[in-house]
Design a protein around this motif. Structure first.
Motif, mmCIF file in Angstrom:
data_model
loop_
_atom_site.group_PDB
_atom_site.id
_atom_site.type_symbol
_atom_site.label_atom_id
_atom_site.label_comp_id
_atom_site.label_asym_id
_atom_site.label_seq_id
_atom_site.Cartn_x
_atom_site.Cartn_y
_atom_site.Cartn_z
ATOM 1 N N GLU A 1 8.128 -0.167 -19.073
ATOM 2 C CA GLU A 1 9.561 -0.044 -18.811
ATOM 3 C C GLU A 1 9.924 -0.643 -17.451
ATOM 4 O O GLU A 1 10.931 -1.329 -17.299
ATOM 5 C CB GLU A 1 9.928 1.449 -18.856
ATOM 6 C CG GLU A 1 11.403 1.760 -18.772
ATOM 7 C CD GLU A 1 12.146 1.422 -20.061
ATOM 8 O OE1 GLU A 1 13.353 1.269 -19.997
ATOM 9 O OE2 GLU A 1 11.475 1.280 -21.123
ATOM 10 N N GLU B 1 3.896 3.749 -20.927
ATOM 11 C CA GLU B 1 5.273 3.407 -21.326
ATOM 12 C C GLU B 1 6.146 3.165 -20.095
ATOM 13 O O GLU B 1 6.968 2.235 -20.078
ATOM 14 C CB GLU B 1 5.868 4.528 -22.181
ATOM 15 C CG GLU B 1 5.260 4.601 -23.576
ATOM 16 C CD GLU B 1 5.767 5.787 -24.390
ATOM 17 O OE1 GLU B 1 5.846 5.665 -25.609
ATOM 18 O OE2 GLU B 1 6.089 6.844 -23.783
ATOM 19 N N ALA B 2 5.947 4.005 -19.063
ATOM 20 C CA ALA B 2 6.750 3.857 -17.833
ATOM 21 C C ALA B 2 6.436 2.531 -17.147
ATOM 22 O O ALA B 2 7.348 1.852 -16.650
ATOM 23 C CB ALA B 2 6.481 5.027 -16.888
ATOM 24 N N GLN C 1 -1.429 8.900 -32.886
ATOM 25 C CA GLN C 1 -0.711 9.909 -32.133
ATOM 26 C C GLN C 1 -0.404 11.061 -33.101
ATOM 27 O O GLN C 1 0.048 10.830 -34.221
ATOM 28 C CB GLN C 1 0.581 9.303 -31.590
ATOM 29 C CG GLN C 1 1.203 10.103 -30.483
ATOM 30 C CD GLN C 1 2.359 9.353 -29.837
ATOM 31 O OE1 GLN C 1 2.996 8.501 -30.468
ATOM 32 N NE2 GLN C 1 2.630 9.664 -28.585
ATOM 33 N N ARG D 1 0.686 13.026 -24.974
ATOM 34 C CA ARG D 1 0.593 12.289 -23.711
ATOM 35 C C ARG D 1 -0.762 11.621 -23.507
ATOM 36 O O ARG D 1 -0.824 10.511 -22.991
ATOM 37 C CB ARG D 1 0.885 13.244 -22.544
ATOM 38 C CG ARG D 1 0.787 12.556 -21.197
ATOM 39 C CD ARG D 1 1.173 13.465 -20.037
ATOM 40 N NE ARG D 1 0.810 12.836 -18.762
ATOM 41 C CZ ARG D 1 0.803 13.446 -17.590
ATOM 42 N NH1 ARG D 1 1.154 14.722 -17.518
ATOM 43 N NH2 ARG D 1 0.446 12.806 -16.496
ATOM 44 N N GLU E 1 2.442 8.279 -21.513
ATOM 45 C CA GLU E 1 3.754 8.264 -20.852
ATOM 46 C C GLU E 1 3.742 7.318 -19.652
ATOM 47 O O GLU E 1 4.712 6.596 -19.405
ATOM 48 C CB GLU E 1 4.152 9.680 -20.417
ATOM 49 C CG GLU E 1 4.485 10.571 -21.602
ATOM 50 C CD GLU E 1 4.627 12.050 -21.229
ATOM 51 O OE1 GLU E 1 4.659 12.373 -20.026
ATOM 52 O OE2 GLU E 1 4.682 12.861 -22.172
ATOM 53 N N ASP F 1 -2.936 7.799 -20.143
ATOM 54 C CA ASP F 1 -1.688 8.555 -20.062
ATOM 55 C C ASP F 1 -0.606 7.706 -20.731
ATOM 56 O O ASP F 1 -0.110 6.735 -20.150
ATOM 57 C CB ASP F 1 -1.367 8.817 -18.579
ATOM 58 C CG ASP F 1 -0.094 9.625 -18.392
ATOM 59 O OD1 ASP F 1 0.765 9.637 -19.316
ATOM 60 O OD2 ASP F 1 0.050 10.237 -17.313
#
Ligand code: K7E
Ligand code: CUA
Ligand code: CA
Length: 630
Positions: A285, A281-282, A176, A246, A278, A276
């Motif tokens: 989560e 990660e979502a 990253q 991202r 993000e 993606d």
């Protein structure tokens, strides 16, 4: 999509290599689609720019180069432009000089994987902050045994090795770039059987390739724990990250899930998978994941139709994936197609919103020559693509290639330069950061053939240095290298700040220090033998040209741990400890503590000596282990 674009795509398709050409590395000049006469080209125009690479004795290089050591399993440090080898950093290999793979400190880092004596490095990458090298770590993959290693650049030693669970063969690896290297992104290449009960590859379903999968892996760069894995369709080859933090894109050459070479070339198109980060990660989560086997790593479904990925069709069997330093494009290298596909990153949010079609993100598909493998950049809008089969580097202009794709009459090719021979990766100085400075280009040629004195049937490779600071590429240096620098990376010398002497509180040997404390030993002063059943710990200091203990006594069958602390403070006074006829050797650099454990299985006198030349009396830096008969 416009008709014009369709026409260009169809045209590109006609130029795909026939399967038979893949094995023909001799490379007939089959490139079509542009007039070779309009190009600057060939080695005749590439003359050595005299003196430009000379780094006089006593002078220092302007760049650090970190070279993958391929299936040697190590990393090599070179100075650029001199191309002098400065150091080797053992990683997945066993190293006789430093004791890597032999010492307790290195075996702790290798962990369970210490049982493997080989490795296969491909992709070295330096950690970044805000898209610039921060000089902290270098990460590298091990394709052979599915590992990722981290090297601390302050001491130039490997400090962490992680085995990635439930996958086979980590190949593509990138970091990253922004806001900083939180993740190491690692592609597992080979699909293996997955099962509904979450157990992977246990002997069931081997005859059913439909049920084989591989995964994209996010590794936390600080903890070196696997943060998450993403199941994909097809396989995964190379990868790179964007400059927003991202998106990450990976090439897939085996969308067919073919089990043979011919099968992997069946489809007209494979794809680039965009991840993606993000969204991944979502999903983690929100608990939208499963785990596999004994592993606790969250596994997210990224197959076609999922929220976390998009699949962009590109010409068959792409290979390299490179982000332009202006942050605008992912460039997928065609390999079996003479083209590169330019994917515009600014359209990826719309693609993930399903507002556009995957192919709408492709804004250019320049035809470059046969076997495009990897692309690098000069920060001035030009790209440099290796052509494996043509044995050339093609310099081309990205914006002109996009104009041509839109139907304008414009020649995007700037120059083709012969290289020697069959180049894989190339790498321009600072190219994968926003600081790309367009000075030097290293081309890693897989074949050297006639370029060096013959050394038997096994040939060296040829790492060539090219001056790209001007309009024209100029070949300035041939460098033979041992197997197999797939890839290298160049950082400005001021971006890397290694220590010259160890500090006593270094975590690299902290566990050994803790062991000494438990034994009531002060490493900086004590020379002492501690017996604990049949385990014997021998603590000694070293100051050139003497060991603190010139003899110690143990019993036959004892498990002996020798701990040496180098008290020399002077830069460059490294000592060693070699126990003759025991397969034991290690490096102890100034202010370092190192330890090694072995069995004293034969009675008698066993001399030990210092094997790193440290002093005029270095030969005399010896001692005796007296092993009493059991
Ligand atoms: Cu092209 Cu492993 Cu980067 Cu080799 S990969 S060349
Ligand atoms: Cu100490 Cu050689
Ligand atoms: Ca394919």
């Amino acid at each position: 999509m416009s008709d014009k674009k369709k026409e260009i795509e169809n045209l590109g398709r006609r130029h795909f290599l026939r399967n038979s050409a893949v094995t023909g590395v001799a490379g007939a000049g089959l490139a079509g689609g542009f007039g070779a006469g309009t190009l600057l080209g060939g080695s005749e125009k590439a003359r050595a720019a005299e003196g430009s690479i000379e780094v006089a004795p006593g002078e220092l290089d302007e760049y650090y180069g970190f070279w993958s050591g391929g299936h040697s399993g190590e990393v090599r440090v070179l100075g650029v432009p001199s191309m002098r080898e400065l150091m080797r950093i053992p990683v997945f290999n066993i190293d006789s000089a430093t004791g890597w793979g032999i010492t307790n400190e290195s075996r702790r880092i290798l962990g369970d994987s210490a049982r493997f004596l080989n490795g296969d490095c491909h992709h070295p990458h330096i950690s970044m902050t805000d898209g610039s090298y921060d000089g902290k770590y270098l990460f590298i993959n091990d394709k052979a045994n599915t590992r990722v290693a981290r090297i601390r650049l302050d001491i130039m030693k490997t400090d962490r090795i992680t085995t990635i669970p439930n996958v086979q063969a980590i190949h593509g690896l990138r970091l990253q770039k922004v806001p900083h290297t939180q993740y190491v992104f690692a592609n597992a290449e080979f699909p293996i059987p997955h099962h509904d009960d979450g157990v992977v590859n246990d002997g069931r379903g081997m005859e059913n390739p439909e049920g084989y999968y591989t995964m994209f892996n996010g590794i936390d760069a600080e903890s070196m724990e696997v943060a998450w894995q993403v199941i994909v369709d097809g396989n995964l080859d190379n990868t790179d990250a964007d400059y927003t933090g991202r998106f990450v894109a990976s090439t897939c050459y085996n969308s067919e899930k073919g089990m043979t070479l011919a099968d992997t070339m069946r489809a007209e198109r494979d794809w680039v998978v965009v991840f993606d980060v993000e969204a991944i990660e979502a999903a983690v989560e929100a608990g939208e994941f499963k785990t596999l086997g004994d592993s606790e790593v969250p596994v997210v479904d990224g197959r076609q139709g999922s929220k976390v990925t998009r699949y962009i069709p590109v010409p068959k069997n792409p290979h390299g994936l490179n982000t332009s330093p202006d942050g605008k494009y992912f460039i997928a290298n065609g390999k079996l197609s003479p083209t590169c596909s330019i994917i515009t990153i600014d359209k990826l949010p719309a693609l993930f919103d399903d507002a556009i079609e995957p192919r709408d993100t492709v804004v250019g598909e320049p035809e470059l020559g046969l076997g495009p493998l990897h692309t690098t950049f000069d920060g001035r809008g030009n790209a440099y693509t290796t052509l494996f089969i043509d044995s050339q580097v093609a310099k081309w202009n990205i914006e002109d290639a996009i104009r041509a794709y839109n139907g304008e009459e414009v020649n995007y090719l700037r120059q083709k330069l012969d290289v020697h021979y069959q180049p894989g990766h190339n790498h321009a100085s600072l190219t994968e950061t926003k600081d790309a400075d367009g000075k030097w280009l290293v081309v890693l040629s897989k074949f050297a053939k006639d370029r060096f004195l013959p050394v038997g049937p096994l040939h060296p490779e040829n790492d060539q240095l090219i001056d790209i600071s001007g309009e024209e590429m100029k070949l300035v240096h041939d460098g033979p290298t041992y197997a197999e620098p797939h890839d290298c990376i160049l950082a400005r010398a001021d971006q890397i700040n290694p220590k010259k002497v160890w500090t006593r509180d270094d975590p690299f040997f902290a566990e050994t220090v803790a062991m000494a404390e438990q034994d009531g030993v002060t490493l900086e002063t004590d020379n002492k033998v501690v017996r604990d059943g049949n385990k014997v710990r021998v603590y000694m200091t070293s100051v050139a040209p003497q060991f603190g203990l010139t003899e110690f006594t143990v019993k036959q069958g004892d498990e002996v741990t020798v701990v040496v602390t180098n008290l020399d403070q002077v830069e460059d006074v490294s000592h060693g400890f070699t126990m003759t006829n025991h397969g034991v050797a290690m490096e102890i650099s100034p202010q370092q503590t190192a330890s090694v454990t072995f069995t004293a299985d034969r009675p008698g006198v066993h001399w030990y000596y210092c094997q790193w030349f440290c002093h005029a009396m270095h030969m005399e830096m010896t001692g005796r282990m007296l092993v009493e008969k059991a």
